[in-house]
Design an enzyme around this catalytic site. Structure first.
Site, mmCIF file in Angstrom:
data_model
loop_
_atom_site.group_PDB
_atom_site.id
_atom_site.type_symbol
_atom_site.label_atom_id
_atom_site.label_comp_id
_atom_site.label_asym_id
_atom_site.label_seq_id
_atom_site.Cartn_x
_atom_site.Cartn_y
_atom_site.Cartn_z
ATOM 1 N N HIS A 2 -3.614 -0.295 -3.058
ATOM 2 C CA HIS A 2 -4.457 -0.940 -4.068
ATOM 3 C C HIS A 2 -5.060 0.086 -5.028
ATOM 4 O O HIS A 2 -4.707 0.112 -6.192
ATOM 5 C CB HIS A 2 -5.565 -1.800 -3.437
ATOM 6 C CG HIS A 2 -5.069 -2.851 -2.528
ATOM 7 N ND1 HIS A 2 -4.154 -3.805 -2.913
ATOM 8 C CD2 HIS A 2 -5.340 -3.103 -1.213
ATOM 9 C CE1 HIS A 2 -3.879 -4.598 -1.899
ATOM 10 N NE2 HIS A 2 -4.578 -4.196 -0.851
ATOM 11 N N ASP A 5 2.016 -7.340 0.299
ATOM 12 C CA ASP A 5 0.737 -7.421 0.993
ATOM 13 C C ASP A 5 0.574 -8.722 1.770
ATOM 14 O O ASP A 5 1.162 -8.895 2.832
ATOM 15 C CB ASP A 5 -0.386 -7.213 -0.024
ATOM 16 C CG ASP A 5 -1.751 -6.955 0.614
ATOM 17 O OD1 ASP A 5 -1.837 -6.986 1.848
ATOM 18 O OD2 ASP A 5 -2.715 -6.721 -0.121
#
Length: 423
Positions: free
Chosen positions: A253, A302
């Site tokens: 991220h 993810d």
């Protein structure tokens, strides 16, 4: 084995025509554009290197469509994820992971990094085999035909009981028992600086020397605020102090970074997961600044709100356009590289993610028959693949010299049926 590709992307803006791929075992031994093809199997369409999903939580595939009602944030979504995590055992984890990995194969993914923290029984008691859950995930990847790097996550504080080991030394002793087998590798993860204190993070970093090491970094502003309040340092700075950063490190991220953080991540990889970052209202990360500073980029799906590596790749550019008001921060070949070689390298497979002699025989072919890709020209192949293709355009997928998808169907099992059984 010889394959003749109608079009093949070898790294530039344009594709090459009539590319002959010669395969021995699990490797490409020759890649020749414009070669005679009389004795080669013809692959119609655009052939790319196998795509890498550098950040996966396979069990979260069961949350798709079930976490979108009402207002909320990452933190409210997390409570729903915890509820799901308490329901799984090794058998159900295998079935759910196999189905999710099968969907990845159909999307053109040949290598996955599973960021794994479902370690123990729901009440925190270790299974008789303390790695029963990790072995279930690895077995699921094998059953789906994917290469897998199991990134076993150290998780010591917060979360729920089954995530946590007693301390970093107990984590290391457990992971030492995980043997690498076949198309699988084992790396490490520091779940986050919320879940692993600085001294423990150093233990994990030392264990991971020479192996892939990943960590969730600055996904939410609250993470930064809490870390600054507790330690007077940003998450990136704490990980740097622990010796985690470097060529084998991947920050997941990295959405909310200071300029100092960006500079510290030079020489590491940053894995962006735009579909999840959108879904959880995380924000848009500074991908261009990171690349300019010398960080490599990779992509991941993810939480699997969507499994589409082309959407992840183009979203790096398109989301940044929305955030900055400027087009063209990222070239299409660079985005394809992030989705292929960038992810492979981040997962400890530097020999993968490219069509070149000596590379792994992992490849994905897109059909050019859909309305999205009809009329594609060789000169704009990279841009068309990034900005127009979807997972639905994937026709054939090979991993390690073996077909895992043919004509849009998985060669081992009915993926849609498997998903219906587990979600």
């Amino acid at each position: 084995m010889k394959l003749s590709c109608e079009l093949a992307w070898l790294g530039g803006e344009a594709a090459e025509r009539d590319v002959l791929l010669e395969i021995s075992g699990d490797q490409l031994v020759a890649v020749t554009p414009g070669a005679p093809t009389d004795d080669a199997y013809r692959l119609s369409g655009l052939t790319l290197p196998g795509l890498a999903n550098a950040h996966s939580h396979a069990f979260q595939r069961a949350l798709r469509g079930r976490t979108h009602a009402g207002e909320g944030s990452f933190w409210t979504w997390r409570e729903q994820m915890y509820e799901l995590a308490t329901t799984l055992d090794p058998d159900s984890c295998f079935a759910l992971s196999r189905a999710a990995f099968g969907e990845m194969a159909l999307a053109g993914i040949t290598c996955v990094g599973e960021f794994h923290y479902l370690h123990h029984a729901p009440d925190g008691t270790p299974y008789d085999d303390p790695n029963a859950m990790g072995r279930a995930v690895l077995a699921a990847a094998r059953a789906a035909g994917l290469r897998c790097t199991l990134l076993d996550a150290c998780y010591l504080h917060g979360g729920i009981e089954r995530f946590r080991d007693r301390d970093a030394y107990a984590w290391a002793a457990r992971v030492d028992l995980l043997a690498e087998r076949g198309p699988a590798r084992v790396g490490a993860a520091i779940h986050s600086v919320r879940a692993v204190d600085p001294d423990a993070a150093r233990v994990v970093a030392e264990w991971a020397a020479g192996k892939p090491l990943h960590a969730h970094v600055s996904e939410q502003p609250k993470e930064n605020e809490d870390t600054l309040a507790a330690h007077g340092r940003t998450p990136t700075a704490l990980l740097a102090d622990a010796g985690a950063l470097g060529a084998n490190f991947t920050a997941i991220h990295a959405t909310h970074l200071t300029e100092e953080d960006v500079a510290l991540l030079a020489g590491s990889t940053v894995c962006l997961c735009p579909t999840t970052e959108r879904d959880l209202a995380d924000g848009v990360g500074p991908a261009r600044r990171l690349a300019d500073a010398g960080a490599a980029l990779a992509t991941g799906s993810d939480s699997h709100a969507v499994i589409d590596p082309f959407e992840e790749a183009r979203a790096i550019e398109l989301d940044e356009r929305l955030a900055t008001g400027v087009r063209g921060a990222h070239r299409a070949p660079d985005l394809l590289t992030a989705a292929t070689a960038g992810g492979y390298a981040a997962l400890g497979w530097p020999e993968g993610g490219r069509l070149a002699p000596g590379a792994l025989a992992d490849l994905t072919t897109l059909s050019l028959d859909s309305v999205r890709l009809a009329g594609i020209g060789a000169g704009h192949a990279a841009a068309t693949a990034v900005f127009a293709a979807t997972a639905a355009d994937v026709r054939d997928v090979m991993a390690g010299g073996e077909w895992i998808v043919r004509d849009g169907r998985h060669t081992a099992f009915d993926v849609a049926a498997a998903l219906r059984d587990v979600v």
